[in-house]
Design an enzyme around this catalytic site. Structure first.
Site, PDB file in Angstrom:
ATOM      1  N   ASP A  14      -7.954  28.558  16.932  1.00 47.54           N
ATOM      2  CA  ASP A  14      -8.596  27.865  18.416  1.00 47.54           C
ATOM      3  C   ASP A  14      -9.010  28.848  19.373  1.00 47.54           C
ATOM      4  O   ASP A  14      -7.756  29.842  18.760  1.00 47.54           O
ATOM      5  CB  ASP A  14      -8.294  26.852  19.268  1.00 47.54           C
ATOM      6  CG  ASP A  14     -10.242  25.947  19.266  1.00 47.54           C
ATOM      7  OD1 ASP A  14     -11.291  26.738  18.991  1.00 47.54           O
ATOM      8  OD2 ASP A  14     -10.031  24.757  20.012  1.00 47.54           O
TER       9      ASP A  14
HETATM   10  C1  BGC Z   1     -13.092  24.854  21.085  1.00 49.82           C
HETATM   11  C2  BGC Z   1     -13.993  25.476  19.514  1.00 49.82           C
HETATM   12  C3  BGC Z   1     -14.522  26.424  19.380  1.00 49.82           C
HETATM   13  C4  BGC Z   1     -15.225  27.616  20.441  1.00 49.82           C
HETATM   14  C5  BGC Z   1     -15.465  28.915  20.175  1.00 49.82           C
HETATM   15  C6  BGC Z   1     -13.275  26.091  22.186  1.00 49.82           C
HETATM   16  O1  BGC Z   1     -12.816  25.509  23.080  1.00 49.82           O
HETATM   17  O2  BGC Z   1     -12.830  24.186  21.049  1.00 49.82           O
HETATM   18  O3  BGC Z   1     -14.430  23.807  19.107  1.00 49.82           O
HETATM   19  O4  BGC Z   1     -15.218  26.461  18.438  1.00 49.82           O
HETATM   20  O5  BGC Z   1     -14.262  26.981  21.048  1.00 49.82           O
HETATM   21  O6  BGC Z   1     -16.355  28.941  21.068  1.00 49.82           O
END
Ligand code: BGC
Length: 856
Positions: free
Chosen positions: A256
């Site tokens: 993530d």
């Molecule tokens: C989120 C993810 C997301 C990523 C990119 C993170 O903060 O938890 O679900 O894909 O950001 O935007």
């Protein structure tokens, strides 16, 4: 799956033959790709390998021309494909929220959603979609539940499987996320979720396991949180052991965003890609760790192999035949967004006008005390008072990384205006739940003007909603972070209402705000809180109150020098012009709405949550509708017995007035075509097709609610009892049961037969309209055993089936082995619990129509 008895077997045989053929072709293709991958890997030096595993910017991996590898592009997210630019001038189709997709109980529809998203991804040059989110609705307070499917792992797995299969059939990768147990947002970067082995297997891992088995995803995203003491981006036991080892996952594991914190622990924990870049724990740091002997090069090779395999599947590695050579036939995005929305709306109550009965989740077709015609669908000649801020400014999607910018939004007001005869519709705001400023949107025409230190214009770009979120890839033509000195958002604003308009700023640093020739703010906004994100996701600061007249255009400007510490280069520009319409006296607004309701045959009130209630990065503290919306519904219901409430929220809210209104329709965050779909369903052009994917109940009654860690730890002490499993264990009745939802016809369940674990249910449409029913099968252990405590019953299968009035149809459902298994913690394996099970078919977990028994 569904089918009439007629021909089911032949079709099943055909399908099996097709699948076998596909698999054989697939295997040959996979082997050919593996050879290309191995050859490419052999030609890479350590530095290139380490570089490939690190984001080069927010959304991409570096190209490696030496092996003919193009740059791999990723993008959010579940309901649309934003692309690499966070801006409204690069629009995307916005489908209904994931909770809505799950409410259709239709994996085939989820697959079609995936095909559309693959098409959108291709259009935007995106190779991998950062979706779907398959975490579970453990507590109703989870702030990001709109982005996940359900409280039930089986339903989640089935919808997620359809979605992944659809996206990948378009040649685009998925990253099933967030592996695992990112079921709430409080302290999400650090929380350590303490989860027993059984709950982990039977609930939280189960959707991932099903999707890996049935859809073979090309990626997963590991979660921010820890599970039982190990952060998920370093979780060797769950990633290398379970995901890859036990389940045979051969895709890529992406962190993530900013979750990877330690080079050695991450690579050894099975993390392939550290996102975003350019500063990550991989790249140079990883090459160094190999040279220092802290990491084996073979470990890096394994990760590179996974990335190259993904690249080969997608078709960006020279010499590799992509899995999908030609994109599937074109899909009409608007039509599909419309179809999913109307299939997802859940009608939880539909009483005859003025007949205040108990909550409608029991009795024939759920209509308690049916005397007279239910209020929905609307009579063709009915006049309608449409009420609510969200009826005009629809909330079509949830906040955070799932955000996309559709090219149009059909609000309930737009939809009903188009559907009803002229003069039949009136509108009143009633109550506005948006108590804060939000990004400048309706009525604004804005551009960003970029200047260098001498004030010379370097470039401009449209910013339709005054919101700038620029990283490298977003800068307008001719602008770089090196030459950029200031950005001014400037243009015109035409108010739709006369009165005091408030203007403000979201962001940190120096700003000059000018409205209609007067400068209202010329100073510096500093971070008020420790968390720097609060300046971007929190409420904007109000700085100007200006009297304006409806329809009269004024000039607005917000200038911001791009401030960087000496010698440093800015990597992003983040700020927004914010605005709030004139605020009227709330009591007066409610009185006006009640008067409008009194003057119409039917009142339709749209109530909603806001992005301060449901978004990413925080949880909810209650389940109440924000602002004065509960008061509004009560006042309208008192004024007109034919009151229909449309609940525009991504996840459960409390409905304290539910027995005072005639009908309640849950519309979720319905996507860009939501208002058109709503008009279809209210007028009866189609019936609402959704069933609850999650129990709706009052917070005080909900058995599992805790989302706030204690000293950094959140104990999942309820074990395997979440959602309906927990409500049943506690012996409590929720407001609306899991699976509940009404259509516009009635069904008689006539018989159920089980042969082995194949269940056949015959049912007849006894109403006057064609209808679509979700036949739900629940399995309940009927014999006691001395093993661990099991839920009283669980969803074991379902099938969607359509029938004309008077028609009898048969739903055929094969129950999965897991419906009769538990995770044996001592053996570390699944164990079948032998004995007798009651198999019930019905309309919700609380509404069984026919039952039989099987012995396994
Ligand atoms: C989120 C993810 C997301 C990523 C990119 C993170 O903060 O938890 O679900 O894909 O950001 O935007």
């Amino acid at each position: 799956m569904a089918g009439t008895a007629d021909g089911t077997d032949t079709r099943a045989q055909d399908r099996a033959r097709d699948q076998a053929g596909e698999q054989a072709r697939d295997q040959a293709g996979e082997q050919a790709r593996e050879r290309v991958v191995e050859a490419a890997l052999a030609r890479l030096g350590l530095d290139d390998k380490a570089r490939l595993l690190a984001g080069q910017d927010r959304w991409t991996l570096p190209a490696l021309p030496v092996i003919g590898l193009a740059s791999l592009v990723m993008s959010d997210g579940p309901i649309g494909v934003r692309g690499v630019r966070w801006t409204a001038d690069d629009p995307s189709v916005a489908l209904p929220s994931p909770t809505a997709l799950a409410a259709t109980w239709d994996p085939e529809l989820a697959r079609r959603a995936g095909v559309l998203l693959a098409q959108e991804a291709r259009r935007k040059g995106v190779h991998v979609l950062l979706a779907p989110t398959v975490n579970l609705h453990r507590s109703p307070l989870g702030g990001r539940h709109f982005e996940a499917y359900s409280e039930d792992p089986y339903l989640t797995g089935r919808i997620g499987t359809g979605y992944v299969a659809g996206v990948q059939s378009g040649g685009v990768g998925t990253t099933v996320k967030h592996f695992v147990a990112n079921d709430a947002e409080t302290e999400r970067f650090t929380v350590d979720n303490l989860i027993g082995e059984r709950a982990l297997r039977e609930l939280y891992l189960a959707p991932f396991e099903a999707i890996v088995a049935d859809a073979r995803p090309w990626g997963v995203m590991t979660a921010y949180n820890s599970v039982n003491g190990i952060t998920m981006s370093e979780h060797a036991p769950l990633v290398n052991g379970v995901l890859r080892g036990e389940w045979g996952f051969d895709g890529v594991n992406v962190s993530d965003w900013s979750a990877a914190r330690d080079t050695v622990r991450a690579i050894e924990g099975g993390l392939d890609i550290a996102m975003p870049g350019p500063d990550t724990v991989y790249g140079e740091a990883l090459a160094r760790a190999v040279r220092d002997g802290r990491v084996e090069e073979a470990t890096v090779d394994a990760a590179v192999r996974n990335v190259l395999r993904l690249a080969a599947r997608i078709g960006i590695l020279d010499g590799a035949e992509p899995v999908v050579a030609a994109p599937p036939a074109h899909v009409d995005g608007r039509a599909l967004a419309h179809e999913i929305a109307r299939r997802s709306f859940v009608l939880v109550r539909n009483e005859p006008a003025g007949n205040a009965g108990p909550a409608g989740n029991t009795g024939p077709a759920g209509n308690a005390g049916t005397t007279g015609t239910p209020v929905l669908p609307l009579r063709p000649d009915a006049t309608v008072a449409l009420i609510g801020a969200a009826a005009r400014d629809a909330r079509v999607l949830g906040g955070g990384s799932a955000t996309v910018f559709p090219d149009r939004i059909v609000s309930p007001l737009d939809g009903l205006t188009a559907a009803l005869p002229e003069g039949a519709l009136t509108y009143a705001v009633g109550a506005d739940p948006n108590e804060e400023l939000s990004v400048a949107d309706r009525g604004f025409t804005l551009r960003a003007v970029c200047r260098d230190a001498a004030g010379t214009v370097l470039g401009t770009a449209p910013v339709p909603n005054g919101d700038i979120k620029w990283t490298d890839v977003d800068l307008p033509e001719g602008v770089t972070h090196d030459n950029l000195h200031s950005v001014e958002v400037a243009g015109s604003f035409v108010p739709r209402e006369s009165g005091t308009h408030t203007f403000g700023i979201k962001g940190l640093g120096a700003f000059t705000l000018t409205v209609d020739g007067t400068t209202y703010f010329d100073g510096v906004q500093r971070a008020a809180k420790e968390d720097p994100f609060a300046a971007f996701f929190g409420a904007p600061e109000p700085h100007a109150r200006v009297e304006l007249t409806a329809g009269e255009s004024v000039e607005v400007s917000l200038a911001h020098p791009v401030d960087t510490p000496e010698g440093a280069t800015a990597t992003s520009v983040l700020f927004a012009l914010a605005h709030q319409e004139p605020q009227r006296d709330p009591d007066e607004l409610i009185a006006e709405a009640a008067a409008a309701a009194r003057g119409a045959d039917t009142a339709v009130v749209v109530v909603a949550t806001t992005d301060r209630v449901e978004s990413e990065g925080f949880d909810r503290t209650d389940l109440r509708l924000p602002g004065r919306q509960d008061d509004l519904v009560r006042a309208v219901a008192a004024a007109n017995p034919n009151t229909v409430v449309v609940v525009n929220s991504g996840s459960p809210v409390e409905l304290p007035w539910r027995d005072e209104v005639a009908a309640i329709l849950l519309s979720w965050f319905p996507g860009q075509e939501g208002g058109a779909a709503l008009a279809d369903v209210l007028t009866g052009a189609t019936e609402p097709g959704g069933r609850l994917p999650t129990t709706w109940g009052a917070l005080t009654d909900a058995p599992v609610t805790e989302v706030v860690p204690n000293n950094g730890q959140l104990a999942y002490s309820e074990g395997v009892f979440i959602g309906y499993r927990a409500w049943e264990k506690a012996g409590r009745t929720p407001t609306y049961a899991f699976g509940h939802g009404l259509g516009y016809t009635n069904w008689a369940y006539e018989s159920i037969e089980a042969e082995g674990t194949t269940v056949r249910v015959r049912l007849r449409n006894t109403g006057e309209r064609p209808g679509h029913e979700i036949v739900q099968i629940y399995a309940a252990p009927a014999t006691a055993d001395d093993g661990p405590e099991r839920p009283a019953r669980r969803l074991a299968g379902f099938a969607g089936i359509s029938a004309d009035p008077g028609e009898t149809v048969e739903a055929v459902v094969t129950l999965p082995a897991r419906a009769f298994e538990v995770w044996d913690e001592t053996a570390g394996a699944w164990a079948r619990v032998k004995g007798s099970y009651e198999i019930a078919a019905g309309r919700s977990i609380a509404d069984h129509r026919v039952t039989t028994a099987i012995t396994v």
